[in-house]
Design a protein around this motif. Structure first.
Motif, short mmCIF file in Angstrom:
data_model
loop_
_atom_site.label_atom_id
_atom_site.label_comp_id
_atom_site.label_asym_id
_atom_site.label_seq_id
_atom_site.Cartn_x
_atom_site.Cartn_y
_atom_site.Cartn_z
N HIS A 141 41.92 39.17 43.41
CA HIS A 141 42.47 39.45 44.74
C HIS A 141 42.26 38.23 45.64
O HIS A 141 43.18 37.82 46.37
N ALA A 142 41.05 37.64 45.60
CA ALA A 142 40.77 36.48 46.42
C ALA A 142 41.60 35.27 45.99
O ALA A 142 42.14 34.53 46.84
N LEU A 143 41.72 35.07 44.68
CA LEU A 143 42.50 33.93 44.19
C LEU A 143 43.97 34.03 44.58
O LEU A 143 44.62 33.01 44.86
N ALA A 144 44.50 35.24 44.60
CA ALA A 144 45.90 35.40 45.01
C ALA A 144 46.10 34.91 46.43
O ALA A 144 47.11 34.25 46.74
N LEU A 145 45.16 35.19 47.32
CA LEU A 145 45.24 34.70 48.70
C LEU A 145 45.15 33.17 48.73
O LEU A 145 45.89 32.51 49.46
N ALA A 146 44.22 32.62 47.95
CA ALA A 146 44.03 31.17 47.93
C ALA A 146 45.26 30.44 47.42
O ALA A 146 45.69 29.42 47.99
N PRO A 200 41.61 21.48 46.50
CA PRO A 200 41.20 22.23 45.32
C PRO A 200 40.55 23.56 45.70
O PRO A 200 40.22 23.79 46.86
N ILE A 201 40.36 24.42 44.71
CA ILE A 201 39.62 25.67 44.87
C ILE A 201 38.36 25.54 44.03
O ILE A 201 38.42 25.24 42.83
N VAL A 202 37.22 25.74 44.66
CA VAL A 202 35.92 25.61 44.00
C VAL A 202 35.19 26.93 44.13
O VAL A 202 35.14 27.52 45.21
N ALA A 203 34.62 27.42 43.04
CA ALA A 203 33.85 28.66 43.04
C ALA A 203 32.41 28.36 42.61
O ALA A 203 32.19 27.66 41.62
N ASN A 204 31.46 28.90 43.38
CA ASN A 204 30.06 28.74 42.98
C ASN A 204 29.63 29.96 42.17
O ASN A 204 30.01 31.09 42.45
N LEU A 205 28.85 29.71 41.13
CA LEU A 205 28.42 30.76 40.20
C LEU A 205 26.91 30.72 40.06
O LEU A 205 26.29 29.65 40.12
N HIS A 206 26.31 31.89 39.85
CA HIS A 206 24.88 31.94 39.56
C HIS A 206 24.56 33.11 38.64
O HIS A 206 24.04 32.91 37.55
N TYR A 207 24.91 34.33 39.05
CA TYR A 207 24.59 35.51 38.26
C TYR A 207 25.65 35.74 37.19
O TYR A 207 26.85 35.81 37.50
N LEU A 208 25.22 35.79 35.92
CA LEU A 208 26.12 35.98 34.77
C LEU A 208 27.33 35.03 34.85
O LEU A 208 28.48 35.46 34.80
N PRO A 209 27.07 33.73 34.93
CA PRO A 209 28.16 32.79 35.15
C PRO A 209 29.13 32.64 33.99
O PRO A 209 30.29 32.30 34.18
N ASP A 210 28.66 32.89 32.76
CA ASP A 210 29.54 32.70 31.60
C ASP A 210 30.79 33.58 31.70
O ASP A 210 31.91 33.14 31.39
N MET A 211 30.61 34.81 32.14
CA MET A 211 31.73 35.73 32.23
C MET A 211 32.77 35.25 33.23
O MET A 211 33.98 35.30 32.99
N LEU A 250 44.00 33.49 55.17
CA LEU A 250 43.85 32.04 55.07
C LEU A 250 45.00 31.32 55.77
O LEU A 250 44.79 30.31 56.45
N LYS A 251 46.20 31.82 55.61
CA LYS A 251 47.34 31.23 56.31
C LYS A 251 47.17 31.36 57.82
O LYS A 251 47.49 30.43 58.59
N LEU A 252 46.69 32.51 58.27
CA LEU A 252 46.48 32.70 59.71
C LEU A 252 45.47 31.70 60.25
O LEU A 252 45.64 31.15 61.35
N LEU A 253 44.42 31.45 59.48
CA LEU A 253 43.40 30.50 59.92
C LEU A 253 43.97 29.09 60.05
O LEU A 253 43.71 28.39 61.04
#
Length: 230
Positions: free
Chosen positions: A41-46, A53-64, A117-120
């Motif tokens: 859902h979030a990626l569709a907005l992005a 670029p789009i960068v995602a931070n991972l920590h908990y169960l990052p492999d999935m 995001l577009k509104l911002l």
């Protein structure tokens, strides 16, 4: 103000403890809502806002999450050994994000209506703003546990309290991040600095929004989309 593209930070590192058993074997952004994972859902907005670029931070169960995001063009960063919170996570990602300002988006909410995001980007005015946060009036908030976050004054500036909820989408300058001595810290730290200088602004979201940070939020988000999505 319009840009061809603005970098976006997608927050996806949290433990999702409020989700209880639902995050025992999967990270919260992978929980399905209305047939697709929260992070999708979030990626569709992005993607619709042409963030790059789009960068995602991972920590908990990052492999999935890494497997799920493979092939999407999203750059992933593991926060190890400790989670860095929103402020520390954003600062850690700056070498991958590049230009300033940046958009940020939480991955545990669902929106119904215009792309926030577009509104911002359309409302961004760097001459007077250091950050612009999307805020949702309480009457259009779903699944929320807790009080409101901000009041938007007649000039558009934000003050603590009030009757709007921060929706987890913003555009901000990143200069103040380097002034914080802690390694892990919340973006509230820099928001407070900006507010002290009268440069923290809010934009009222015209649609509906649902917090999907707890199990009940899933059904509430799906019901909201059924009623209001266009």
């Amino acid at each position: 103000m319009r840009h061809d593209s603005i970098p976006l930070m997608l927050f996806a590192a949290g433990f999702g403890t409020r989700m209880k058993h639902l995050t025992a074997h999967q990270p919260k952004p992978m929980i399905p809502v209305a047939g697709r994972a929260l992070i999708d859902h979030a990626l569709a907005l992005a993607h619709d806002a042409q963030a790059d670029p789009i960068v995602a931070n991972l920590h908990y169960l990052p492999d999935m999450l890494e497997r799920h995001l493979a092939g999407t063009g999203v750059r992933t960063i593991r926060e190890e050994p400790e989670i860095l919170e929103t402020g520390g996570g954003l600062r850690n990602a700056l070498p991958h994000l590049g230009s300033n300002p940046v958009l940020t988006l939480n991955s545990d909410a669902v929106w119904s209506g215009s792309n926030p995001l577009k509104l911002l980007v359309e409302a961004w005015n760097p001459s007077i703003m250091d950050a612009l946060l999307i805020c949702v009036p309480l009457q259009r908030v779903h699944g929320r546990e807790g009080k409101a976050d901000f009041d938007i004054d007649p000039a558009g500036r934000l003050h603590r309290g009030g009757d709007t909820v921060y929706g987890g989408a913003q555009i901000l300058k990143t200069d103040l991040l380097k002034t914080v001595s802690d390694q892990a810290f919340s973006l509230n730290v820099v928001w407070n600095m900006m507010a002290d200088e009268q440069r923290l602004f809010g934009l009222e979201y015209p649609g509906h929004w649902c917090d999907v940070g707890h199990p009940g939020g899933i059904a509430e988000a799906e019901a909201m989309l059924d009623r209001h999505d266009v």
